[in-house]
Structures are given as C-alpha cells and as structure tokens.
Design a protein around this motif. Structure first.
Motif, PDB file in Angstrom:
ATOM      1  N   LEU A 107       1.034  -7.798  -0.352  1.00 42.36           N
ATOM      2  CA  LEU A 107       2.064  -6.765  -0.274  1.00 42.36           C
ATOM      3  C   LEU A 107       2.200  -6.154  -1.662  1.00 42.36           C
ATOM      4  O   LEU A 107       2.879  -6.699  -2.537  1.00 42.36           O
ATOM      5  CB  LEU A 107       3.396  -7.358   0.180  1.00 42.36           C
ATOM      6  CG  LEU A 107       4.494  -6.327   0.460  1.00 42.36           C
ATOM      7  CD1 LEU A 107       4.171  -5.535   1.716  1.00 42.36           C
ATOM      8  CD2 LEU A 107       5.852  -6.995   0.591  1.00 42.36           C
ATOM      9  N   SER A 108       1.540  -5.026  -1.850  1.00 35.88           N
ATOM     10  CA  SER A 108       1.572  -4.332  -3.130  1.00 35.88           C
ATOM     11  C   SER A 108       2.507  -3.134  -3.012  1.00 35.88           C
ATOM     12  O   SER A 108       3.361  -3.088  -2.124  1.00 35.88           O
ATOM     13  CB  SER A 108       0.159  -3.924  -3.543  1.00 35.88           C
ATOM     14  OG  SER A 108       0.130  -3.431  -4.871  1.00 35.88           O
ATOM     15  N   SER A 109       2.366  -2.181  -3.885  1.00 34.69           N
ATOM     16  CA  SER A 109       3.287  -1.049  -3.908  1.00 34.69           C
ATOM     17  C   SER A 109       2.575   0.205  -4.374  1.00 34.69           C
ATOM     18  O   SER A 109       1.655   0.149  -5.200  1.00 34.69           O
ATOM     19  CB  SER A 109       4.454  -1.345  -4.852  1.00 34.69           C
ATOM     20  OG  SER A 109       5.270  -0.206  -5.051  1.00 34.69           O
ATOM     21  N   LEU A 139      -7.016  -7.287   0.966  1.00 36.28           N
ATOM     22  CA  LEU A 139      -6.414  -6.021   1.380  1.00 36.28           C
ATOM     23  C   LEU A 139      -5.144  -5.807   0.575  1.00 36.28           C
ATOM     24  O   LEU A 139      -4.228  -6.636   0.607  1.00 36.28           O
ATOM     25  CB  LEU A 139      -6.073  -6.063   2.876  1.00 36.28           C
ATOM     26  CG  LEU A 139      -5.200  -4.925   3.414  1.00 36.28           C
ATOM     27  CD1 LEU A 139      -5.920  -3.588   3.303  1.00 36.28           C
ATOM     28  CD2 LEU A 139      -4.793  -5.198   4.859  1.00 36.28           C
ATOM     29  N   HIS A 140      -5.097  -4.705  -0.160  1.00 34.46           N
ATOM     30  CA  HIS A 140      -3.910  -4.347  -0.933  1.00 34.46           C
ATOM     31  C   HIS A 140      -3.127  -3.296  -0.151  1.00 34.46           C
ATOM     32  O   HIS A 140      -3.601  -2.174   0.034  1.00 34.46           O
ATOM     33  CB  HIS A 140      -4.298  -3.773  -2.298  1.00 34.46           C
ATOM     34  CG  HIS A 140      -5.173  -4.679  -3.106  1.00 34.46           C
ATOM     35  ND1 HIS A 140      -4.852  -5.994  -3.362  1.00 34.46           N
ATOM     36  CD2 HIS A 140      -6.370  -4.457  -3.726  1.00 34.46           C
ATOM     37  CE1 HIS A 140      -5.798  -6.548  -4.102  1.00 34.46           C
ATOM     38  NE2 HIS A 140      -6.727  -5.640  -4.331  1.00 34.46           N
ATOM     39  N   LEU A 141      -1.943  -3.662   0.306  1.00 29.03           N
ATOM     40  CA  LEU A 141      -1.097  -2.720   1.026  1.00 29.03           C
ATOM     41  C   LEU A 141      -0.158  -2.042   0.034  1.00 29.03           C
ATOM     42  O   LEU A 141       0.782  -2.658  -0.466  1.00 29.03           O
ATOM     43  CB  LEU A 141      -0.294  -3.437   2.110  1.00 29.03           C
ATOM     44  CG  LEU A 141      -1.068  -3.907   3.340  1.00 29.03           C
ATOM     45  CD1 LEU A 141      -0.152  -4.657   4.285  1.00 29.03           C
ATOM     46  CD2 LEU A 141      -1.717  -2.732   4.056  1.00 29.03           C
ATOM     47  N   ARG A 142      -0.429  -0.789  -0.271  1.00 30.60           N
ATOM     48  CA  ARG A 142       0.372  -0.031  -1.233  1.00 30.60           C
ATOM     49  C   ARG A 142       1.539   0.617  -0.480  1.00 30.60           C
ATOM     50  O   ARG A 142       1.404   1.685   0.131  1.00 30.60           O
ATOM     51  CB  ARG A 142      -0.486   1.027  -1.910  1.00 30.60           C
ATOM     52  CG  ARG A 142      -1.708   0.455  -2.642  1.00 30.60           C
ATOM     53  CD  ARG A 142      -1.461   0.364  -4.130  1.00 30.60           C
ATOM     54  NE  ARG A 142      -2.635  -0.176  -4.811  1.00 30.60           N
ATOM     55  CZ  ARG A 142      -3.709   0.547  -5.155  1.00 30.60           C
ATOM     56  NH1 ARG A 142      -3.753   1.839  -4.867  1.00 30.60           N
ATOM     57  NH2 ARG A 142      -4.722  -0.014  -5.783  1.00 30.60           N
ATOM     58  N   CYS A 143       2.676  -0.049  -0.528  1.00 28.53           N
ATOM     59  CA  CYS A 143       3.801   0.333   0.315  1.00 28.53           C
ATOM     60  C   CYS A 143       4.753   1.300  -0.376  1.00 28.53           C
ATOM     61  O   CYS A 143       4.907   1.284  -1.598  1.00 28.53           O
ATOM     62  CB  CYS A 143       4.564  -0.909   0.761  1.00 28.53           C
ATOM     63  SG  CYS A 143       3.543  -2.043   1.724  1.00 28.53           S
ATOM     64  N   ALA A 144       5.419   2.107   0.443  1.00 27.95           N
ATOM     65  CA  ALA A 144       6.372   3.100  -0.034  1.00 27.95           C
ATOM     66  C   ALA A 144       7.719   2.456  -0.352  1.00 27.95           C
ATOM     67  O   ALA A 144       7.900   1.241  -0.251  1.00 27.95           O
ATOM     68  CB  ALA A 144       6.531   4.193   1.026  1.00 27.95           C
ATOM     69  N   TYR A 145       8.667   3.280  -0.712  1.00 25.68           N
ATOM     70  CA  TYR A 145      10.026   2.856  -1.031  1.00 25.68           C
ATOM     71  C   TYR A 145      10.712   2.375   0.247  1.00 25.68           C
ATOM     72  O   TYR A 145      10.772   3.085   1.245  1.00 25.68           O
ATOM     73  CB  TYR A 145      10.793   4.031  -1.632  1.00 25.68           C
ATOM     74  CG  TYR A 145      12.074   3.681  -2.337  1.00 25.68           C
ATOM     75  CD1 TYR A 145      12.063   3.109  -3.605  1.00 25.68           C
ATOM     76  CD2 TYR A 145      13.306   3.953  -1.749  1.00 25.68           C
ATOM     77  CE1 TYR A 145      13.242   2.799  -4.272  1.00 25.68           C
ATOM     78  CE2 TYR A 145      14.489   3.655  -2.404  1.00 25.68           C
ATOM     79  CZ  TYR A 145      14.455   3.078  -3.661  1.00 25.68           C
ATOM     80  OH  TYR A 145      15.620   2.771  -4.315  1.00 25.68           O
ATOM     81  N   VAL A 201       0.980   2.441   2.954  1.00 22.78           N
ATOM     82  CA  VAL A 201       1.912   2.466   4.087  1.00 22.78           C
ATOM     83  C   VAL A 201       3.036   3.416   3.680  1.00 22.78           C
ATOM     84  O   VAL A 201       3.975   3.036   2.996  1.00 22.78           O
ATOM     85  CB  VAL A 201       2.455   1.064   4.422  1.00 22.78           C
ATOM     86  CG1 VAL A 201       3.232   1.113   5.733  1.00 22.78           C
ATOM     87  CG2 VAL A 201       1.327   0.047   4.512  1.00 22.78           C
ATOM     88  N   HIS A 202       2.913   4.675   4.112  1.00 19.82           N
ATOM     89  CA  HIS A 202       3.753   5.754   3.595  1.00 19.82           C
ATOM     90  C   HIS A 202       5.010   6.028   4.412  1.00 19.82           C
ATOM     91  O   HIS A 202       5.802   6.912   4.024  1.00 19.82           O
ATOM     92  CB  HIS A 202       2.947   7.058   3.537  1.00 19.82           C
ATOM     93  CG  HIS A 202       1.933   7.109   2.440  1.00 19.82           C
ATOM     94  ND1 HIS A 202       2.160   6.604   1.181  1.00 19.82           N
ATOM     95  CD2 HIS A 202       0.671   7.628   2.398  1.00 19.82           C
ATOM     96  CE1 HIS A 202       1.093   6.806   0.419  1.00 19.82           C
ATOM     97  NE2 HIS A 202       0.175   7.417   1.136  1.00 19.82           N
TER      98      HIS A 202
END
Length: 291
Positions: A107-109, A139-145, A201-202
């Motif tokens: 769970l990244s950002s 898998l790096h999930l670059r998540c939104a605010y 994940v936008h």
C-alpha cells in the motif's frame, strides 16, 4: 493459497480480509489485538498476534507466504517517521530477499514516484525501492487521498469548517479506502501478474478542496466552508501539540511536496474506482455527525 494481511482492522485491511474470506481463502492476519477483529472474523482467519514493529515477529509471521499485503503502520507522529517506516518494513524485505515470501502487494501512495521531498511519503518510496531490489514479484499501489482523512477533522466539520493547507483550487485524486481494498483483494487472488507492477488507485474523480467543501455541504445538509491555512500555521499547531521536528516536517512535507505532483499513471479504466465522495459522505460521515 497462503496470504498474509497486515493491519487487518484498518480501513483497507478489514475490507481485504472480508473479500478474501468470501472468496474461500483463509488469510493469515498479523494483529496486535485479536479482539478488534470481531468474533466471526477471528474464527475464520489464522491469527498471528504481535506488533509490526517487532522485527522477529514479522520475520516469522510472513515466512512461507505466497503473498503479503503490507501496510506501513508507522504513525505520522513518530519521532522519525521515515526511518521508523523503513526499519519496520526491513523484516519483510529480508524475507523477500531470502525467498521466504513469494510476492508483495504494498500500500503505497501517490507522491512516492517523486522518491524524495514528499514528507513521510518518502518512506513508501524507500520501501518500494528496497522491495524492487529483492527480485520478488511486487505490486506498488499508488493510492490517492483517502476520504477517511476527513474523519481527522470531524470536530471542525461538525462546526461547519473544513481546514486544509492544500491549495484550495488544486484538483487531486480522492479515493474510498474500501475501493482500495477491492483492488488489493483482486490482485492478491490473481496469479496473472509478475515482476514489478505499479498501479494507481485514483478514486472516481479529481477534486479541489473547494469542491470537497461544496460536496460535504450538500451531503450533510448543512453549510461547510473551507478554511485554508498556511504551512507555517500547520507547523506551529503541530509543535504546540508536542510533535518532534521530524514528525512535523513529515506531515507538512506531504502537503508541500504534492503541490507540483503529476501522478505517474493517468486516470483510466484501471486506476479509476467507483465510490463518490458524495455517496461516502452520505453513508459514513453524516451518521457520525448526527449522533
């Protein structure tokens, strides 16, 4: 299928656990207090009780797992949040390097793609790089605010004020953590991906804080006005609360470092999730304010 889930009682982790159970998988959950899982859940999962800051516990608990969902548990208020985050993830990285873990979903950002200059998010960038170097599938999930960040200002919102240091007119992606959980569970259950993968994940749409205040006003049935504050005002408030300098800059840096950010991945079919802020506010925020 051996799947380890960290922070299984959090906004994202709890959703992941539920979906894995519904898919017929019995996940191994790493939790400090099993009672927080709920009785029904506890009876359906493999519980490993311990603290994610305990390196020996983490190293033993993830060993032999096909997949690990890693959520950094470090609070933004930690004395040295970046160093603490990297140290906490070290046993997972060691297990991956040793071949004791098959693959990792992190769970990244959004902001981690900058690598430096985004406060505490720099730690997630460092964890990404360390996992990449192990050679495991990652898998790096670059998540939104997160929508749920609004819960941190529940008292202010209840008084009709939303305070932020973000540029009020700057559009940024917002996401429901439950939707992130859906993506995580789908990826953990899939055997189709290999190597290093980055997926943003936008959420459903980019929103300015001006728009957020308007959406909250409509969803809550009461006016919510935006109250912009400066970075220095945030620093002063955090220092007054007793936070150490590195924690203060870790928090402020997440805002300042995001102002010129262009996400590495565009909004498209794979990065867009369905839950709207309006729907979330009606379902989650409004009941809290009506108690």
């Amino acid at each position: 299928m051996s799947i380890v889930v960290t922070t299984p009682t959090g906004h994202v982790g709890s959703r992941v656990v539920r979906l894995l159970l519904q898919a017929g998988v019995r996940p191994r959950v790493l939790v400090r207090d099993p009672a927080r899982l709920g009785e029904e859940t506890r009876g359906r999962v493999e519980v490993r009780q311990g603290d994610l800051t305990d390196a020996a516990f983490v190293r033993d608990a993830v060993a032999g797992a096909r997949s690990v969902f890693w959520v950094d548990p470090t609070p933004h208020s930690a004395a040295d949040p970046v160093e603490t985050s990297l140290r906490t993830a070290a046993p997972l990285v060691e297990a991956a390097r040793a071949g004791d873990v098959g693959r990792v979903v992190l769970l990244s950002s959004i902001g981690a793609e900058k690598r430096h200059g985004v406060g505490h998010i720099d730690a997630l960038a460092g964890i990404e790089e360390q996992l990449d170097a192990t050679g495991v599938d990652v898998l790096h999930l670059r998540c939104a605010y997160f929508f749920t960040n609004l819960l941190l200002d529940l008292e202010g919102i209840s008084k009709g004020v939303l305070t932020t240091a973000f540029d009020p007119g700057l559009p940024m992606p917002w996401v429901d953590p439950r939707d992130i959980g859906d993506v995580v569970a789908a990826r953990l259950l899939s055997e189709a991906w290999r190597g290093r993968v980055v997926q943003a994940v936008h959420g459903p749409e980019d929103l300015t804080f001006n728009q957020v205040a308007q959406i909250l006003s409509e969803a809550l049935g009461r006016p919510v006005r935006l109250s912009p504050v400066s970075d220095d005002a945030v620093r002063d408030a955090l220092r007054t609360a007793g936070m150490p300098p590195s924690a203060v800059e870790g928090i402020v840096g997440m805002t300042t470092g995001s102002r010129d950010l262009v996400p590495e991945q565009p909004r498209d079919l794979l990065t867009t999730t369905p839950t709207s802020l309006s729907g979330w506010a009606h379902a989650r925020l409004r009941p809290l304010l009506e108690r």
